[in-house]
Motif scaffolding. Structure first.
Motif, PDB file in Angstrom:
ATOM      1  N   GLY A   1     -12.276 -41.082   3.040  1.00 32.06           N
ATOM      2  CA  GLY A   1     -13.395 -40.909   3.960  1.00 32.06           C
ATOM      3  C   GLY A   1     -13.754 -42.216   4.644  1.00 32.06           C
ATOM      4  O   GLY A   1     -13.347 -43.281   4.188  1.00 32.06           O
ATOM      5  N   GLU A   2     -14.375 -42.154   5.747  1.00 32.06           N
ATOM      6  CA  GLU A   2     -15.053 -40.970   6.191  1.00 32.06           C
ATOM      7  C   GLU A   2     -14.188 -40.248   7.217  1.00 32.06           C
ATOM      8  O   GLU A   2     -13.710 -40.863   8.170  1.00 32.06           O
ATOM      9  N   ILE A   3     -14.015 -38.929   6.992  1.00 28.13           N
ATOM     10  CA  ILE A   3     -13.179 -38.125   7.878  1.00 28.13           C
ATOM     11  C   ILE A   3     -14.027 -36.974   8.433  1.00 28.13           C
ATOM     12  O   ILE A   3     -15.098 -36.690   7.902  1.00 28.13           O
ATOM     13  N   GLY A   4     -13.550 -36.313   9.487  1.00 34.27           N
ATOM     14  CA  GLY A   4     -14.315 -35.175   9.991  1.00 34.27           C
ATOM     15  C   GLY A   4     -14.158 -34.956  11.474  1.00 34.27           C
ATOM     16  O   GLY A   4     -13.177 -35.386  12.092  1.00 34.27           O
ATOM     17  N   LEU A   5     -15.158 -34.258  12.027  1.00 38.11           N
ATOM     18  CA  LEU A   5     -15.175 -33.922  13.456  1.00 38.11           C
ATOM     19  C   LEU A   5     -16.553 -34.242  14.019  1.00 38.11           C
ATOM     20  O   LEU A   5     -17.566 -33.995  13.361  1.00 38.11           O
ATOM     21  N   ASP A   6     -16.588 -34.792  15.230  1.00 40.30           N
ATOM     22  CA  ASP A   6     -17.852 -35.085  15.897  1.00 40.30           C
ATOM     23  C   ASP A   6     -17.730 -34.674  17.358  1.00 40.30           C
ATOM     24  O   ASP A   6     -17.204 -35.420  18.184  1.00 40.30           O
ATOM     25  N   PHE A   7     -18.208 -33.456  17.655  1.00 42.14           N
ATOM     26  CA  PHE A   7     -18.139 -32.942  19.025  1.00 42.14           C
ATOM     27  C   PHE A   7     -19.453 -33.202  19.761  1.00 42.14           C
ATOM     28  O   PHE A   7     -19.673 -32.697  20.859  1.00 42.14           O
ATOM     29  N   TYR A   8     -20.333 -33.997  19.146  1.00 37.88           N
ATOM     30  CA  TYR A   8     -21.590 -34.376  19.786  1.00 37.88           C
ATOM     31  C   TYR A   8     -21.362 -35.588  20.692  1.00 37.88           C
ATOM     32  O   TYR A   8     -21.655 -35.566  21.864  1.00 37.88           O
ATOM     33  N   ARG A   9     -20.748 -36.613  20.096  1.00 40.07           N
ATOM     34  CA  ARG A   9     -20.500 -37.814  20.891  1.00 40.07           C
ATOM     35  C   ARG A   9     -19.116 -37.800  21.532  1.00 40.07           C
ATOM     36  O   ARG A   9     -18.906 -38.459  22.540  1.00 40.07           O
ATOM     37  N   ASN A  10     -18.170 -37.076  20.901  1.00 39.72           N
ATOM     38  CA  ASN A  10     -16.818 -36.948  21.470  1.00 39.72           C
ATOM     39  C   ASN A  10     -16.213 -38.288  21.883  1.00 39.72           C
ATOM     40  O   ASN A  10     -15.640 -38.401  22.968  1.00 39.72           O
ATOM     41  N   LEU A  11     -16.315 -39.288  21.031  1.00 37.85           N
ATOM     42  CA  LEU A  11     -15.756 -40.601  21.368  1.00 37.85           C
ATOM     43  C   LEU A  11     -14.234 -40.582  21.343  1.00 37.85           C
ATOM     44  O   LEU A  11     -13.592 -41.438  21.937  1.00 37.85           O
ATOM     45  N   SER A  12     -13.645 -39.603  20.621  1.00 34.84           N
ATOM     46  CA  SER A  12     -12.204 -39.353  20.699  1.00 34.84           C
ATOM     47  C   SER A  12     -12.021 -37.924  21.184  1.00 34.84           C
ATOM     48  O   SER A  12     -12.873 -37.075  20.929  1.00 34.84           O
ATOM     49  N   PRO A  13     -10.893 -37.640  21.881  1.00 37.41           N
ATOM     50  CA  PRO A  13     -10.661 -36.265  22.352  1.00 37.41           C
ATOM     51  C   PRO A  13     -10.627 -35.287  21.182  1.00 37.41           C
ATOM     52  O   PRO A  13     -10.162 -35.630  20.093  1.00 37.41           O
ATOM     53  N   LYS A  14     -11.119 -34.062  21.414  1.00 36.80           N
ATOM     54  CA  LYS A  14     -11.198 -33.055  20.346  1.00 36.80           C
ATOM     55  C   LYS A  14      -9.846 -32.839  19.668  1.00 36.80           C
ATOM     56  O   LYS A  14      -9.761 -32.757  18.439  1.00 36.80           O
ATOM     57  N   GLU A  15      -8.800 -32.691  20.467  1.00 40.98           N
ATOM     58  CA  GLU A  15      -7.463 -32.430  19.931  1.00 40.98           C
ATOM     59  C   GLU A  15      -7.045 -33.537  18.956  1.00 40.98           C
ATOM     60  O   GLU A  15      -6.503 -33.276  17.896  1.00 40.98           O
ATOM     61  N   THR A  16      -7.324 -34.776  19.346  1.00 47.49           N
ATOM     62  CA  THR A  16      -6.976 -35.927  18.501  1.00 47.49           C
ATOM     63  C   THR A  16      -7.792 -35.910  17.219  1.00 47.49           C
ATOM     64  O   THR A  16      -7.267 -36.142  16.127  1.00 47.49           O
ATOM     65  N   GLN A  17      -9.079 -35.627  17.343  1.00 51.81           N
ATOM     66  CA  GLN A  17      -9.933 -35.537  16.148  1.00 51.81           C
ATOM     67  C   GLN A  17      -9.383 -34.499  15.170  1.00 51.81           C
ATOM     68  O   GLN A  17      -9.328 -34.745  13.962  1.00 51.81           O
ATOM     69  N   LEU A  18      -8.977 -33.348  15.716  1.00 51.37           N
ATOM     70  CA  LEU A  18      -8.460 -32.260  14.865  1.00 51.37           C
ATOM     71  C   LEU A  18      -7.194 -32.689  14.133  1.00 51.37           C
ATOM     72  O   LEU A  18      -7.055 -32.451  12.930  1.00 51.37           O
ATOM     73  N   GLN A  19      -6.288 -33.328  14.846  1.00 52.71           N
ATOM     74  CA  GLN A  19      -5.033 -33.774  14.232  1.00 52.71           C
ATOM     75  C   GLN A  19      -5.303 -34.792  13.129  1.00 52.71           C
ATOM     76  O   GLN A  19      -4.745 -34.708  12.036  1.00 52.71           O
ATOM     77  N   VAL A  20      -6.161 -35.759  13.431  1.00 46.53           N
ATOM     78  CA  VAL A  20      -6.422 -36.849  12.478  1.00 46.53           C
ATOM     79  C   VAL A  20      -7.165 -36.312  11.248  1.00 46.53           C
ATOM     80  O   VAL A  20      -6.874 -36.698  10.107  1.00 46.53           O
ATOM     81  N   PHE A  21      -8.095 -35.384  11.457  1.00 47.16           N
ATOM     82  CA  PHE A  21      -8.827 -34.786  10.341  1.00 47.16           C
ATOM     83  C   PHE A  21      -7.870 -33.992   9.442  1.00 47.16           C
ATOM     84  O   PHE A  21      -7.857 -34.174   8.217  1.00 47.16           O
ATOM     85  N   SER A  22      -7.068 -33.114  10.056  1.00 51.58           N
ATOM     86  CA  SER A  22      -6.162 -32.265   9.264  1.00 51.58           C
ATOM     87  C   SER A  22      -5.161 -33.109   8.475  1.00 51.58           C
ATOM     88  O   SER A  22      -4.883 -32.830   7.308  1.00 51.58           O
ATOM     89  N   ARG A  23      -4.644 -34.132   9.117  1.00 52.89           N
ATOM     90  CA  ARG A  23      -3.661 -34.975   8.430  1.00 52.89           C
ATOM     91  C   ARG A  23      -4.297 -35.702   7.235  1.00 52.89           C
ATOM     92  O   ARG A  23      -3.650 -35.902   6.204  1.00 52.89           O
ATOM     93  N   GLN A  24      -5.576 -36.078   7.361  1.00 48.25           N
ATOM     94  CA  GLN A  24      -6.246 -36.757   6.248  1.00 48.25           C
ATOM     95  C   GLN A  24      -6.615 -35.765   5.127  1.00 48.25           C
ATOM     96  O   GLN A  24      -6.635 -36.148   3.953  1.00 48.25           O
ATOM     97  N   LEU A  25      -6.900 -34.508   5.473  1.00 45.90           N
ATOM     98  CA  LEU A  25      -7.100 -33.494   4.424  1.00 45.90           C
ATOM     99  C   LEU A  25      -5.812 -33.345   3.609  1.00 45.90           C
ATOM    100  O   LEU A  25      -5.848 -33.280   2.377  1.00 45.90           O
ATOM    101  N   ASP A  26      -4.682 -33.302   4.313  1.00 42.80           N
ATOM    102  CA  ASP A  26      -3.388 -33.201   3.619  1.00 42.80           C
ATOM    103  C   ASP A  26      -3.150 -34.420   2.730  1.00 42.80           C
ATOM    104  O   ASP A  26      -2.677 -34.292   1.600  1.00 42.80           O
TER     105      ASP A  26
END
Ligand SMILES: [Zn+2]
Length: 279
Positions: free
Chosen positions: A92-117
């Motif tokens: 951590g800290e891992i997750g998604l933040d669609f409020y500030r969107n400082l990284s593109p959503k698609e990138t956030q999703l990839q990085v989050f999923s890969r860290q869950l794995d």
């Protein structure tokens, strides 16, 4: 009174002027421990350095959704190495933040999923940040939890929902998936009714507390820097909401954190690994 702050960023430069004094105030307030979380490779390495230098400090390594856009292959190699490092207790800290969107959503999703794995692979709990992304994040975490049968291999919870901001129904759904719910110092704000309801109604065995220092100070210090000692104010507010003694809430949330982060287990495993003396 024993307290445990499950989410801090005390490697932040905001503490460069008084880090030792701040840690002394935390000890005086009764802090038995705190988890220092990284947001990228460098801050994860700083968290490990603090954990090595200070008693009662645990480290988490990970990439925050804000920083997901900076993850290149060398960063992944280093984060993978850090995840396996025995000095790292949590991913951590891992997750998604669609409020500030400082990284593109698609990138956030990839990085989050890969860290869950990655967390599943190293069998360590996760600390999850979720802001304005509930509808996307919940199904991902649900699928991950099902894959792991709702527990880590050693029976511990899967992780903690940091700075929880949903309602009581969502909190209970995360508990069912195998997560602890972290109540942030903002529970002291007069307009924090939804979080206060979560703190009042959730079973005490599922609650932990946090400051997210240096962010989000309690009501008594609004507009200023937050620090781990103030986690006592979250505990006091939760105790008031529940009509329970503060020391009871403090002890329970501390024990929950210690179980989640395998603190007693690590100590007893180390003790039992000591070779018997030959006579
Ligand atoms: Zn944080």
């Amino acid at each position: 009174m024993r307290l445990f702050d499950t989410h801090t960023h005390i490697q932040s430069s905001k503490f460069d002027g008084d880090r030792d004094a701040m840690l002394a105030r935390a000890r005086e307030a009764g802090l038995a421990g705190q988890l220092v979380l990284g947001w990228d490779v460098a801050s994860s390495e700083q968290a490990i350095a603090l954990a090595e230098a200070q008693t009662g400090v645990l480290a988490a390594s990970g990439c925050h959704p804000h920083d997901a856009r900076d993850m290149d292959e060398p960063s992944w190699e280093r984060l993978t190495e850090l995840a396996r490092d025995p000095r790292v207790a949590v991913i951590g800290e891992i997750g998604l933040d669609f409020y500030r969107n400082l990284s593109p959503k698609e990138t956030q999703l990839q990085v989050f999923s890969r860290q869950l794995d990655l967390a599943a692979e190293v069998a360590k709990p996760v600390a999850i940040h979720c802001r304005e992304a509930e509808e996307t994040l919940f199904p991902l975490v649900e699928a991950w939890s099902r894959r792991l049968d709702g527990r880590l291999a050693d029976g511990r919870p899967l992780g903690v929902m940091h700075y929880f901001s949903g309602d009581i129904d969502l909190a209970e759904r995360y508990v069912e998936l195998g997560f602890a719910i972290s109540i942030h110092t903002s529970v002291t704000y007069p307009n924090a009714q939804r979080l206060q309801e979560v703190a009042r109604r959730l079973d005490l065995s599922t609650l932990v507390v946090e400051t997210d220092s240096p962010y989000g100070p309690p009501q008594s210090h609004r507009g200023k820097r937050n620090e781990p000692a103030y986690v006592a104010e979250a505990v006091a507010k939760i105790a008031e909401l529940r009509g329970e003694p503060a020391h009871q809430v403090a002890e329970a949330t501390t024990e929950n954190a210690e179980r989640l982060f395998a603190i007693g287990a690590a100590t007893s495993a180390a003790a039992s690994m000591q070779a018997p003396r030959s006579v």
